[in-house]
Design an enzyme around this catalytic site. Structure first.
Site, PDB file in Angstrom:
ATOM      1  N   CYS A  82      50.925  13.486  53.314  1.00 20.85           N
ATOM      2  CA  CYS A  82      51.800  12.246  53.176  1.00 20.85           C
ATOM      3  C   CYS A  82      51.668  11.605  54.449  1.00 20.85           C
ATOM      4  O   CYS A  82      52.162  12.011  55.593  1.00 20.85           O
ATOM      5  CB  CYS A  82      53.212  12.158  52.826  1.00 20.85           C
ATOM      6  SG  CYS A  82      54.091  10.642  52.823  1.00 20.85           S
ATOM      7  N   CYS A 120      73.149  26.340  49.553  1.00 20.95           N
ATOM      8  CA  CYS A 120      72.235  25.655  49.891  1.00 20.95           C
ATOM      9  C   CYS A 120      71.978  25.722  51.363  1.00 20.95           C
ATOM     10  O   CYS A 120      71.006  24.787  51.888  1.00 20.95           O
ATOM     11  CB  CYS A 120      72.221  24.354  49.192  1.00 20.95           C
ATOM     12  SG  CYS A 120      73.429  23.349  49.496  1.00 20.95           S
TER      13      CYS A 120
END
Length: 408
Positions: free
Chosen positions: A80, A362
Site C-alpha cells: 500500500c 488481544c
C-alpha cells in the site's frame, strides 16, 4: 504545573540510528545520546535516517524512518502506498515479510511475558488462512471536512482519504468510499459471511457517545463459527479475521474440557461464541454463566443462544455480576478488552478456585500482567498459543491456559 523539560526538544530533527529490538506498539527501539527513540517503519538490525515526530521530554521520543541506509533481510516493499511516514496509521509492518511479521510479534509476546510475568516462554505465532491481504472484515473510518471517508494517521486525528484498503476483504469499501458523508463523522463498516456490506455513519457526541445518523446494508449481519449460524446486529463485536472466530473457539474448547454437568463461566462473553462451545461440553445438566456489559452484544447472545437453556446471559459489568454469583465454576473462560481483566477480576476468579482458566487476549502486555496476578494465587501458565489474526498490524491474538497445578 511544572513544565521544565528534562531533555532537549528533538521534534523535527533528523537522526541517524542503529535499530535494536522490536517493541510493543508497532515500532522498534533505537538509542541516541542516552535517550530511547521508538522508531516506526523500520526493522531490527537496520540503520536508518529518522525524523522525530513527537518529543515530550524525558527519556524517550518517537520517530519515523524516512530513509533506510542498511536494510534488514526481512524488509519488503509495502503493498500500500500509504504505508509510509505521515501516511495511514492502520498498518505497522507492511514493510516486513510475512515470516518476519510473525517473528516480530512472537518476540513482543515473549518479551512481555518475561518482563511483566517473569516467564521465559517460547512463543510461535501461527498463521491463519488467507495471507496478508484481504482479511479485515470490519473497519472504522473517519470523514474529512470535505466529506470523504478515510483512515487516520498514526497517533493523529487527521483523516487520510483512501481509494481502497488492501487489507480489507474484497469489495467491502467499494460502495462506501465514493459516497459523500457528513464532515467529522465516524463510519463503522463490516462485510458479513454472506457478502453483505453494512455501513453506519455516527456522530460522536460529547463524552465519546456515538449517535447513529444513517445506515446502508441493513442492520443484521450473518456469521458462521463453532458449527452455528450467528445473527448479529451489524456492529456487535465479532472477530475481524474471517478465520479467527472458528480458530479461537476450537482452542478454547480443547483447553476448557468442561465436564458434563459442570458449572462454568464465560466472562466478557460478547455475542456468546465461547459460551456456545462450553454449553456443548457441560450438556443440558450443566450451566454456563455468560457475562457481557455491551448492550448490543448481550442482546445478540440472548437471541443466538436461546436454544441452549443451560446458558444464562447476564448483561452487566463482570465485577458486579460476579459479586452476586455464589456457585464455584469448574472452568472460567475470559476474553477481556485490550486493557485486560485487572486485579479485582483476577482476584475474584482465583478466589472461586476453578481448575482451569482459559484466557483469550488481544494485548500481550495486559495478558502478561494478568498472568502475573494469577500467579500470586497459585495459578501457572500451562499452555499458550498465539495467532496472527491481524496481519500487517502490530496486533496478535493469544490464548493461554492457566491451571492451579505445575505447568504440564
Amino acid at each position: 504545573m511544572n513544565t521544565t523539560r528534562s531533555a532537549p526538544d528533538w521534534k523535527g530533527s533528523l537522526l541517524e540510528l542503529d535499530v535494536e529490538s522490536v517493541a510493543h506498539g508497532g515500532h522498534c527501539v533505537a538509542r541516541c545520546d542516552g535517550r530511547v527513540v521508538f522508531v516506526r517503519h523500520t526493522l531490527p538490525g537496520e540503520r536508518v535516517l529518522a525524523e522525530v515526530t513527537e518529543d515530550r521530554g524525558g527519556s524517550f521520543c518517537r520517530a519515523n524512518a524516512v530513509q533506510v541506509l542498511v536494510a534488514a533481510p526481512g524488509r519488503v516493499e509495502p503493498p500500500c502506498p500509504l504505508a509510509r511516514p505521515n501516511g495511514c496509521g492502520g498498518c505497522d509492518w507492511q514493510h516486513a515479510s510475512a515470516e518476519t511479521q510473525r517473528e516480530l510479534k512472537a518476540a513482543v509476546v515473549a518479551e512481555q511475558l518475561e518482563r511483566l510475568a517473569g516467564l521465559e516462554w517460547p512463543v510461535h505465532v501461527e498463521e491463519l488462512p488467507g495471507g496478508l491481504l484481504g482479511w479485515r472484515s470490519r473497519v472504522r473510518l473517519g470523514v474529512t471536512f470535505s466529506g470523504r471517508a478515510g483512515l487516520r494517521e498514526n497517533r493523529e486525528h487527521r483523516v487520510i482519504p483512501v481509494d481502497d484498503c488492501p487489507i480489507s476483504v474484497p469489495d467491502m469499501l467499494s460502495e462506501v468510499l465514493p459516497k459523500a458523508w457528513t464532515r467529522g463523522a465516524e463510519l463503522a463498516v463490516a462485510k458479513d459471511a454472506e457478502g453483505i456490506v453494512h455501513a453506519t455513519e455516527m456522530r460522536i457526541l460529547p463524552g465519546g457517545r456515538p449517535r447513529m445518523q444513517r445506515m446502508m446494508g441493513g442492520g443484521q449481519a450473518v456469521e458462521y463459527a463453532a458449527g452455528r449460524k450467528w445473527l448479529l446486529q451489524a456492529h456487535s463485536f465479532w472477530q475481524v479475521h474471517p478465520a479467527a472466530a472458528d480458530t479461537l473457539a476450537s482452542v478454547v474448547g480443547e483447553w476448557a474440557r468442561a465436564s458434563p454437568g459442570a458449572h462454568v463461566w464465560d466472562l466478557y462473553s460478547g455475542v456468546g461464541l465461547f459460551a456456545s462451545v462450553l454449553a456443548g461440553q457441560v450438556g443440558p445438566d450443566g450451566s454456563v454463566l455468560a457475562v457481557e456489559s455491551a448492550k448490543l452484544a448481550a442482546a445478540d447472545a440472548m437471541m443466538n443462544l436461546e436454544d441452549l437453556p443451560q446458558v444464562r446471559v447476564i448483561r452487566g459489568k463482570v465485577r458486579q455480576v460476579l459479586a452476586d454469583e455464589g456457585a464455584r465454576p469448574e472452568v472460567v473462560v475470559l476474553d477481556p478488552p485490550r486493557r485486560g481483566a485487572g486485579r479485582p477480576i483476577v482476584d475474584t476468579i482465583a478466589e472461586r478456585g476453578p481448575s482451569t482458566v482459559v484466557y483469550v487476549a488481544c494485548d500481550p502486555a495486559s495478558l502478561a500482567r494478568d498472568i502475573a496476578r494469577f500467579a500470586t494465587h497459585g495459578y501457572r501458565l500451562a499452555d499458550l498459543r498465539a495467532f496472527d489474526a491481524f496481519p500487517m498490524t502490530q496486533h496478535v491474538e493469544c490464548v493461554a491456559r492457566l491451571t492451579a497445578d505445575a505447568p504440564t
